[in-house]
Design an enzyme around this catalytic site. Structure first.
Site, PDB file in Angstrom:
ATOM      1  N   TYR A  35      -4.126   0.313  14.752  1.00  0.00           N
ATOM      2  CA  TYR A  35      -4.592   0.976  15.976  1.00  0.00           C
ATOM      3  C   TYR A  35      -3.743   2.190  16.286  1.00  0.00           C
ATOM      4  CZ  TYR A  35      -0.654  -0.919  18.680  1.00  0.00           C
ATOM      5  OH  TYR A  35       0.601  -1.198  19.157  1.00  0.00           O
ATOM      6  N   ARG A  54      -0.658   9.199  11.406  1.00  0.00           N
ATOM      7  CA  ARG A  54      -0.063   7.856  11.385  1.00  0.00           C
ATOM      8  C   ARG A  54      -1.151   6.790  11.218  1.00  0.00           C
ATOM      9  NH1 ARG A  54       3.650   6.036  16.346  1.00  0.00           N
ATOM     10  NH2 ARG A  54       1.615   5.988  17.354  1.00  0.00           N
ATOM     11  N   ARG A 103     -14.106 -16.208   6.228  1.00  0.00           N
ATOM     12  CA  ARG A 103     -12.658 -16.315   6.395  1.00  0.00           C
ATOM     13  C   ARG A 103     -11.954 -16.706   5.098  1.00  0.00           C
ATOM     14  NH1 ARG A 103      -8.358 -19.400   7.503  1.00  0.00           N
ATOM     15  NH2 ARG A 103      -6.824 -18.543   8.973  1.00  0.00           N
ATOM     16  N   LYS A 149       1.441   0.477  12.279  1.00  0.00           N
ATOM     17  CA  LYS A 149       0.969   0.166  13.637  1.00  0.00           C
ATOM     18  C   LYS A 149      -0.163  -0.860  13.534  1.00  0.00           C
ATOM     19  CE  LYS A 149       0.330   2.647  18.026  1.00  0.00           C
ATOM     20  NZ  LYS A 149       1.321   1.949  18.824  1.00  0.00           N
ATOM     21  N   GLU A 181      14.387  -1.272  18.571  1.00  0.00           N
ATOM     22  CA  GLU A 181      13.486  -0.564  19.484  1.00  0.00           C
ATOM     23  C   GLU A 181      13.010  -1.560  20.528  1.00  0.00           C
ATOM     24  OE1 GLU A 181       9.719   0.673  17.721  1.00  0.00           O
ATOM     25  OE2 GLU A 181       9.768  -1.013  16.328  1.00  0.00           O
ATOM     26  N   LEU A 205       8.736   1.360  14.557  1.00  0.00           N
ATOM     27  CA  LEU A 205       7.580   2.252  14.491  1.00  0.00           C
ATOM     28  C   LEU A 205       8.090   3.661  14.779  1.00  0.00           C
ATOM     29  CD1 LEU A 205       4.399   2.304  14.294  1.00  0.00           C
ATOM     30  CD2 LEU A 205       4.493   2.696  16.750  1.00  0.00           C
TER      31      LEU A 205
HETATM   32  C1  LIG Z   1       6.846  -1.111  18.663  1.00  0.00           C
HETATM   33  C2  LIG Z   1       6.598   0.269  19.162  1.00  0.00           C
HETATM   34  N1  LIG Z   1       7.565   1.187  19.020  1.00  0.00           N
HETATM   35  C3  LIG Z   1       7.406   2.447  19.467  1.00  0.00           C
HETATM   36  C4  LIG Z   1       6.238   2.839  20.110  1.00  0.00           C
HETATM   37  C5  LIG Z   1       6.097   4.239  20.607  1.00  0.00           C
HETATM   38  O1  LIG Z   1       5.215   4.971  19.789  1.00  0.00           O
HETATM   39  P1  LIG Z   1       4.479   6.250  20.309  1.00  0.00           P
HETATM   40  O2  LIG Z   1       5.495   7.191  20.838  1.00  0.00           O
HETATM   41  O3  LIG Z   1       3.782   6.780  19.110  1.00  0.00           O
HETATM   42  O4  LIG Z   1       3.521   5.807  21.371  1.00  0.00           O
HETATM   43  C6  LIG Z   1       5.213   1.925  20.262  1.00  0.00           C
HETATM   44  C7  LIG Z   1       3.970   2.312  20.925  1.00  0.00           C
HETATM   45  O5  LIG Z   1       3.068   1.567  21.111  1.00  0.00           O
HETATM   46  C8  LIG Z   1       5.389   0.606  19.770  1.00  0.00           C
HETATM   47  O6  LIG Z   1       4.415  -0.314  19.900  1.00  0.00           O
END
Ligand SMILES: Cc1ncc(COP(=O)(O)O)c(C=O)c1O
Length: 290
Positions: A35, A54, A103, A149, A181, A205
């Site tokens: 997503y 991305r 499935r 993501k 993070e 991410l």
């Molecule tokens: C785990 C994680 N880290 C960082 C981010 C920040 O990413 P972005 O700046 O692209 O929204 C997100 C955003 O949903 C996230 O889910």
């Protein structure tokens, strides 16, 4: 007013779409999909290029066959925004699942991916941005491909719920005593004038906002280090903040019982917030929004 979503290339009402979700969709059964969340300012997509890049990377890493080209998706998203007459601040959510099959953990190679996009109104969270939030340190139990993501967000969902029960806005994930993070945001720390954040590897991410903020810091000649942050460094930091698309830059004023910078928003955080706002103003001029 009727709200429209983009569903496999068609723009439908929510009611029309609800009868189309298959119980054999791999996204529904396995969280087998990816997503994106893209910020809309006055109905215009911000940093669309990096977000789509991305999205395509996430699909490639999971061997999901893209059901659209970048150009086709952009065209469809523009139609979606127009059909909704959406000209406010909001979030554009795009989800792509691998497709539909009986499935089985083993996926068929030639599945047709299923996708949708929707728009939700979301004003700038000024209170968070101005006053900051509290976070709580938690063990990072996610898989080792946090750079994708993926829809598979159960560790983030459970951690975020647990953080909120403690009155915190976000969990702050620590793995091997290294700060990684937050549950849905990247983490930054400032020490002696240096802006520090985790390297963009498989353990976080690589946020689009993260990359934008790093660029702004370079333009402001703020020294930047992309390196691992030891857990103990949290307690001697001068400033901390988190970044994510819907919330931009949000200061962190407390980490569990530890108060950051006397509970005040720090100077460099404010500088970066101002630079972010300035970059938005310039972009709005460029795209003809003002
Ligand atoms: C785990 C994680 N880290 C960082 C981010 C920040 O990413 P972005 O700046 O692209 O929204 C997100 C955003 O949903 C996230 O889910």
């Amino acid at each position: 007013m009727e709200k429209y979503i983009l569903w496999n290339g068609d723009i439908l009402t929510k009611e029309e779409k609800d009868s189309f979700v298959s119980f054999e969709d791999r996204g529904y059964q396995f969280g087998d999909g990816v997503y994106e969340v893209i910020r809309l300012y006055k109905g215009m997509a911000h940093l669309l290029g990096p977000h789509l890049e991305r999205l395509f990377r996430s699909m490639k890493e999971l061997e999901i066959v893209s059901p659209f080209t970048k150009e086709q998706l952009i065209d469809q998203l523009e139609k979606l925004i127009a059909k909704n007459h959406f000209d406010e601040d909001g979030n554009l959510y795009i989800q792509v699942t691998r497709g539909i099959q009986p499935r089985n953990h083993v996926y068929e190679r030639d599945l047709t991916a299923v996708y949708f996009a929707k728009i939700d109104q979301f004003p700038k969270p000024l209170d968070l941005m101005q006053n900051g939030v509290h976070v709580t340190v938690m063990e990072d139990i996610r898989w080792l491909r946090c750079d994708i993501k993926s829809l598979n967000l159960l560790p983030n969902v459970m951690a975020k719920a647990s953080a909120q029960r403690k009155g915190c806005y976000e969990p702050l994930f620590v793995r091997d005593d290294i700060v990684r993070e937050c549950g849905s945001a990247n983490f930054f720390l400032i020490k002696d004038g240096v802006l520090i954040t985790h390297p963009a590897n498989n353990l976080i991410l690589n946020g689009i906002t993260r990359m934008h903020v790093l660029q702004l810091a370079k333009e402001l000649t703020i020294p930047v280090e992309e390196r691992e942050i030891a857990r103990e460094e949290l307690y001697t930091a001068d400033e901390c903040f988190l970044t994510a698309t819907p919330i931009e830059i949000v200061p962190i004023t407390a980490i569990d019982d530890h108060i950051v910078n006397g509970g005040e928003v720090g100077e460099i955080t404010r500088k970066l917030q101002a630079a972010y706002e300035q970059s938005l103003t310039e972009w709005k001029h460029e795209v003809g929004l003002v």
